[in-house]
Scaffold this motif. Sequence first.
Motif, PDB file in Angstrom:
ATOM      1  N   UNK A 112       0.827  -1.216   0.000  1.00 43.12           N
ATOM      2  CA  UNK A 112       0.000   0.000   0.000  1.00 43.12           C
ATOM      3  C   UNK A 112       0.858   1.262   0.000  1.00 43.12           C
ATOM      4  N   UNK A 113       2.020   1.227   0.668  1.00 43.56           N
ATOM      5  CA  UNK A 113       2.839   2.438   0.832  1.00 43.56           C
ATOM      6  C   UNK A 113       3.923   2.547  -0.236  1.00 43.56           C
ATOM      7  N   UNK A 114       4.255   3.767  -0.696  1.00 45.56           N
ATOM      8  CA  UNK A 114       5.394   3.949  -1.602  1.00 45.56           C
ATOM      9  C   UNK A 114       6.694   3.563  -0.899  1.00 45.56           C
ATOM     10  N   UNK A 115       7.688   3.156  -1.666  1.00 44.27           N
ATOM     11  CA  UNK A 115       8.932   2.633  -1.099  1.00 44.27           C
ATOM     12  C   UNK A 115       9.580   3.587  -0.103  1.00 44.27           C
ATOM     13  N   UNK A 116       9.698   4.860  -0.461  1.00 41.83           N
ATOM     14  CA  UNK A 116      10.396   5.805   0.426  1.00 41.83           C
ATOM     15  C   UNK A 116       9.629   6.048   1.722  1.00 41.83           C
ATOM     16  N   UNK A 117       8.312   5.938   1.661  1.00 44.22           N
ATOM     17  CA  UNK A 117       7.503   6.097   2.883  1.00 44.22           C
ATOM     18  C   UNK A 117       7.678   4.877   3.782  1.00 44.22           C
ATOM     19  N   UNK A 118       7.634   3.692   3.189  1.00 51.27           N
ATOM     20  CA  UNK A 118       7.760   2.488   4.029  1.00 51.27           C
ATOM     21  C   UNK A 118       9.173   2.297   4.566  1.00 51.27           C
ATOM     22  N   UNK A 119      10.175   2.964   3.940  1.00 50.44           N
ATOM     23  CA  UNK A 119      11.543   2.896   4.447  1.00 50.44           C
ATOM     24  C   UNK A 119      11.813   3.953   5.517  1.00 50.44           C
ATOM     25  N   UNK A 120      10.798   4.774   5.818  1.00 54.72           N
ATOM     26  CA  UNK A 120      10.926   5.698   6.948  1.00 54.72           C
ATOM     27  C   UNK A 120      11.287   7.126   6.603  1.00 54.72           C
ATOM     28  N   UNK A 121      11.285   7.478   5.302  1.00 53.58           N
ATOM     29  CA  UNK A 121      11.582   8.868   4.940  1.00 53.58           C
ATOM     30  C   UNK A 121      10.477   9.800   5.422  1.00 53.58           C
ATOM     31  N   UNK A 122      10.813  11.072   5.540  1.00 52.59           N
ATOM     32  CA  UNK A 122       9.829  12.055   5.986  1.00 52.59           C
ATOM     33  C   UNK A 122       8.626  12.106   5.043  1.00 52.59           C
TER      34      UNK A 122
END
Length: 728
Positions: free
Chosen positions: A102-112
Motif C-alpha cells: 500500500x505504501x510507496x517505497x520511500x515512505x515504508x523505508x521511513x523517509x519524511x
Amino acid sequence: MKPTILQIALPCPLRLSFDYLPNNTEIAWQNGMRVKVPFGSRELIGIIVNIKKANEESETAKLKTIIEAIDHQSILSADLIALTQWLSDYYHHPIGDCFQTVLPKKIRLGETAELETEIYWQLSSVFSEIKSGKKQQELITLLKDYSEGVSQKFIYQQLGQCRTSLLGLEEKKVVCSFQHIKQSLVTHNPVEHCELNEEQQFAVEKVWQSRSLFAPYLLHGVTGSGKTEVYMQLAESMVTAGKQILILIPEIGLTTQFVERFKQRLSARIVVLNSAISDGERKQSWLLAKAALADIVIGTRSAVFTPLPNLGLMIIDEEHDASYKQQDGLRYHARNVALIRAQRANVPIIMGSATPSLESLYNVEQQRYQLLILNQRATGASMPKIKLIDSRGPSANSGISTVLYQAIKTQLSAGNQVLLFINRRGFAPVLMCHDCGWQATCSHCDARMIVHQRRNVLCCHHCGLIKRLVDKCPICQASDLKTYGAGTEQIENTLQAYFPETPVLRIDRDSTQKVNAFVEIVNKIRQGGAKILVGTQMLAKGHDFHDVTLVGVLDADQGLFSADFRSTESLAQLIIQVTGRAGRGDKKGEVFIQTSQPQHEFWQDIIKHGYAFTAQKILAERKMMAMPPTSSLCVIRAESQDEFLAMQFLSDVSGLFHQAIQEEVIVMGPVPSIMERRAGRYRAQLLLLSQQRKPLHQLLDYFMPTIGSLKLTRKVRWSIDIDPLDLL
C-alpha cells in the motif's frame, strides 16, 4: 493507570501483529503511524494497527519498547487502514506485507512524509515594463502567462539555461523567487471538448446522475468508440465539483499518451503513479494526492492504494486486462480492490473495455453492474474487415503467408502503415539438431530456450537464463542446427528482406528496455517514421495509430488448445484488441488472421458474431463446468528445490482440509504444475473450488494457523492465490 500497548504490523511473513510498549507517554498515538522497532537482531519499520490498554502488569513484562515514532500523526487515513485489513483478510496474506504494498517505497523505508519544494519565479507585485535584453524579455513574456508563478525547471525547459537573466531581473525587482510545492503544471488553455455522440452522452449523464453513491458501470465500447472521451468529460465535471478522480490503466506503455490527452483537455492537477517514475517522484505524487493537491491520479495497478480524501470517481480502463492482477507476493486484483474502495467511499466506478472480462459480464447478468454500450466508432470510422488465412497454404517465408505478403505490399504502395502481431519475442522458439534430435532446453526449467539471433544468445523467458548461441550440437557435434517457429526478431528480418526500402520497427520487451524507449517508438510511429510495425501484446492495447490500415495476426492458434480454462477468453480479447488497431482514422482497415484451424468453431464465432456473442458462449461453458466467474477458486502453490517436498507439503494441507466436515468446497489435487520445474525449483498446486465465496474463505481461515505450523512450512515456498488468473 494501565500501560498502553501498541499493536504493530511488521514487514514479515508471519500472519499477525506484534505488541510493543510506547517510548513516550506524551505522544498522542494513532493507528496508521509509522514506528521503528527492534525485531530479533534487526530494526524494522512498522505501522500501528491498534492501541489498547494492558489488563494487568504481567501482560507488559516481556514486551519490548519501540525505538522511535517516525510520524507525529497517522500517515494513513482510516479508510486506507481498513482497506489494508480487508486485503489481508480476503487474500489471506500477512498484514505487514499488505502495508508494504500500500505504501510507496520511500515512505515504508521511513523517509519524511513532507512534500518536496522547488524554486518558483513570478513577476513581482511592483512590476513595470523596463528595457531589457532578448532573453529577459522572453522571461517576462513567459511569466505573464503564469501569474501565480512557475517552476525554475519549467522555465529552463522552455527557454534553456537562463539563470543569469533571472537574477538580473530579480535585482531590478521585476521578478521574485519563492519556494513552492513541487508539482506538475496545469494546462491554462486546454483544447475544446469533442462533441459527444448520443451513446457517449448517455453514458456521461448516467454516471453523473449517480455521482453521490456507489454505482458500478461496465462501459462496453468497441475499439475506437471514444471511451476516453467519456472519461475526460466526467473527470472535468468532477474536478469542477472539487472531487478527485483515480484512473487505472493496465500498461506503463499507455501512460504517456493517456496523460497527454488529459493534460491537453483539462485544467487540472494531474499526477502519475507507475513503476517507470523514480521512487522520489512516486512519493511526491502520493503525498500530493493525500494532501488533496492532485485532482486526477493516473496510474497502473498499485495506484489503486493512493490516498484520496475527496474521492469522487474511479475509472478502470481496459478492465479485462490480466496485468491488473499481481502475480507474486500479495496477489491482489486491482479491479476488485477498486470496487471495494468505491463501495466504501460511496462513489461511482466505471470499468471500460472493448472486450469485457467474463467476471464483469457475469456481474451485469446478475444485475450487480449497470451496462453502458458504445456501439459505434467515435470518429465515424467503420470497423475493419476480418479475413481468415489458412497458414497451411502457400507460405512466403517465416510464417508469413503469400496472401498476407500481397496485402502488405498493396497497403505499403498506398503509403499506409502495417502492423503485424506475433505474441513471441526473440528469433525462434526451437533450436534443434537434425542428426540426433537434440533441442536447446533450459537446464533450470521444463522449457525450451528461445533463440535471440541479434544478441547471439539462447534465452529462457521463464527464469531469465542466458547462454551463448551454439553452432554445433553438444551431443553429436553436428553443425546442421535448424530453428523452428518464428518470433518478432525473425519476422522483422524477413520483412526487411522483402521490403528493403521500407522502415521496419520491432516493438517488444527486448527493443523497449531503455528509459523512454517505448514513448520514442510510439512518437516515431505517429509521425509515419515506420511503415511496418512488428510487435507483441505491447502494441495490442489502446494505441491510436491513424495510418495503420492493415493488421496481420501470425500464429493465432496458441490459445485454442491451452490447458488453462481461461485461454479462449484471453485469445478472444487479444484478437479483438489487436484487430481494433486497424482503420481508426479516415482510411478503411482490414485484418488478416493466420490460423491452421480456419474451420474451428471459435474463429467462426469471433468473425461472424463478434466478441459479445463469443464471450456469452464461453460464459455458458463456464457455468456448465461450475468454474469462475460462476464459482470461487483458490490455488495454493508450493515450490522446493527437492523434487518431492512441494507435493508432500500440499498433501499435508489437503489432508487438513479433508478433516473438515463440509461439502461446499471441493479440494482438487495436489498435482505438479504444468511446467513442473521452473528456475531450478519443483512446483505443485492444490485447487479449492466452491460455488459460494464464503465457505472457501471460512475453510482457509480455520486452517491457516495449522498450515503455518506444519513441519514442511519452513522447507518450501508456499502461497495462496485467491481468484487466480493463471493456473499454469
